[in-house]
Design an enzyme around this catalytic site. Structure first.
Site, PDB file in Angstrom:
ATOM      1  N   LYS A   1      -0.596  -4.130  -3.250  1.00 12.67           N
ATOM      2  CA  LYS A   1      -2.087  -3.713  -2.937  1.00 12.67           C
ATOM      3  C   LYS A   1      -2.030  -2.284  -3.435  1.00 12.67           C
ATOM      4  CE  LYS A   1      -4.799  -2.199   1.048  1.00 12.67           C
ATOM      5  NZ  LYS A   1      -4.900  -0.608   0.622  1.00 12.67           N
TER       6      LYS A   1
ATOM      7  N   SER B   1       0.877  -1.302  -0.036  1.00 11.97           N
ATOM      8  CA  SER B   1       0.085   0.014   0.014  1.00 11.97           C
ATOM      9  C   SER B   1       0.884   1.347  -0.043  1.00 11.97           C
ATOM     10  CB  SER B   1      -1.046  -0.014   1.256  1.00 11.97           C
ATOM     11  OG  SER B   1      -1.949   0.957   1.207  1.00 11.97           O
TER      12      SER B   1
ATOM     13  N   ASP C   1      10.000   4.961 -10.565  1.00  9.59           N
ATOM     14  CA  ASP C   1       9.656   5.775 -11.664  1.00  9.59           C
ATOM     15  C   ASP C   1      10.280   6.931 -12.019  1.00  9.59           C
ATOM     16  OD1 ASP C   1       7.930   3.648 -12.206  1.00  9.59           O
ATOM     17  OD2 ASP C   1       6.049   4.999 -12.094  1.00  9.59           O
TER      18      ASP C   1
END
Length: 437
Positions: A318, A293, A304
């Site tokens: 999640k 999460s 990224d």
């Protein structure tokens, strides 16, 4: 405290019908909804009249609400008033408990991860341990809320839980309830001079504590930090705004995460503010199967944005957002409802797939392909009713040949993933220093 119920089945049905007809949808849909509500009222009335022993309508309705929500996905749930108060306390205050994140999997209350420096971690409890009894009373098949209520209590009181773990017979562990602190961040300078920070969860003070930790590390180091290991292993997640805040600390502007609901007009994008607190110093993020999460938001954003190198194993996966919706101001508890999905800056949804690290390193020796496959079966995708990845992506199997493993003679008392993370960070620090000269 019990939820308030209406005086009669008729009143309940009429009230539910009023809600139903106010919702969007065709008259035919509303008629079908009313028919189903009448069915519910008929069943409840029949149970009340004919069940073999007396029943509590409040308990029956609460169970029905819980069943409705748990049928949606593993993370939607009903919190009765007591449970809702516990939820609020766990994000902003201290409570007496054992210190572990649990979920329900195949009728078993299963440990997602123990929280750092709590009775659960000190007792050696592990991710995927199944808790089958509390003080000798079976908890197989009960709700997570009920299990948590049984395990929490006054600080200093003991509780015995029975653990079922793969390949060993069930065994009892007696723990003494402790104050589970809100402090979710720890830091230190390693013996070899490498700055290290551990984030165990995301509550209302996590970003504040990360900044406090960096300041103290710099004071101890005597200079701006040349690099940092950010350890989010076994971090079960927490508050979305704190995941954004922590990521913001290490990014110089740009997107951190976006969330999307079923209404595309409600897409939200969250950006970092200008100013990287480490001024571009190398970061290595340590993650594993227990990183979930909010921890995955941080790891995914830093990966990224090419701000950090991810080391460890594929994360939990999640990628859904839960909203806490108080009912009557919390007097009737609250819903925890899955309302959206989150996406990394590159637009990746990691729901059910997880984030694959840049360098896969195991904390233990994987003997066979079967073992590595078993290790991969510890993820969001394995939870009953888990949301599928909307892009159709599936979690990749762990291939033993692609995973760096500890040498056969490596001591189990030493953290191999951390040792390798320090080597990787040191190499990045040296490379950056050479480029600046």
């Amino acid at each position: 405290m019990r939820i308030n119920i209406l005086a009669s089945i008729t009143a309940f049905a009429l009230g539910a019908f009023a809600l139903a007809v106010s919702a969007e949808g065709s008259q035919e849909d509303r008629t079908e909804t009313f028919r189903q509500l009448e069915l519910f009222g008929d069943v409840l009335s029949r149970i009340e009249a004919d069940y073999v022993s007396e029943t509590e309508k409040a308990e029956l309705i609460e169970a029905a609400i819980e069943g409705m929500l748990t049928s949606l996905d593993p993370h939607s749930a009903y919190h009765n008033p007591d449970s809702y108060e516990d939820l609020r306390v766990s994000t902003r205050g201290e409570y007496g408990g054992l210190g572990m994140e649990v979920t329900r999997r195949d009728e078993f209350i299963t440990i997602v991860s123990p929280i750092s420096d709590t009775p659960a971690e000190r007792a050696g409890l592990r991710t995927n341990d199944r808790i089958i009894a509390v003080d000798g009373e079976s908890i197989i098949g009960i709700t997570v809320n009920d299990a948590v209520e049984m395990m929490r209590g006054a600080v200093g009181e003991p509780v015995t839980i029975t653990i079922s773990r793969d390949a060993v017979d069930p065994f009892d562990v007696t723990l003494v309830r402790d104050t589970i602190p809100l402090r979710t961040v720890a830091w230190r300078i390693e013996d070899d001079g490498i700055p290290y920070m551990r984030i165990a969860g995301f509550n209302e003070r996590t970003t504040e504590m990360v900044l406090e930790g960096i300041n103290e590390l710099e004071d101890e180091y005597g200079a701006p930090l040349p690099g940092l290991i950010l350890d989010v292993r076994f971090n079960p997640g927490g508050l979305l705004d704190q995941a954004i805040g922590v990521t913001d600390v290490f990014l110089d502007g740009g997107e951190v995460v976006s969330t999307r609901t079923r209404d595309p007009r409600e897409t939200q994008r969250y950006n970092a503010r200008p100013g990287d607190r480490l001024n571009g110093a190398p970061i290595v993020v340590l993650q594993n199967e227990g990183s979930a999460s909010a921890a995955e938001i941080v790891a995914g954003a830093l990966q990224d944005r090419e701000r950090a190198e991810l080391v460890g194993m594929t994360s939990f996966g999640k990628g859904s957002v839960q909203t806490i919706i108080p009912l009557r101001g919390g007097r009737d508890g609250a819903l925890r409802l899955t309302t959206g999905r989150y996406y990394t800056p590159a637009g990746r949804s990691i729901q059910a797939t997880g984030i694959i690290p840049d360098i896969q390193i195991s904390s233990y020796v994987l003997d066979t392909e079967e073992d590595s496959g078993a290790a991969a079966m510890r993820s969001e995708a394995d939870l009953p009713g888990a949301l599928e990845n909307e892009n159709g992506s599936e979690r990749e199997d762990t291939v033993t040949a692609d995973v760096e493993q500890p040498p056969a003679d490596w001591s189990e008392d030493e953290d191999y993933q951390l040792a390798r993370a320090k080597e990787i960070l040191r190499a990045s620090m040296e490379s950056q220093q050479a480029a600046l000269q």
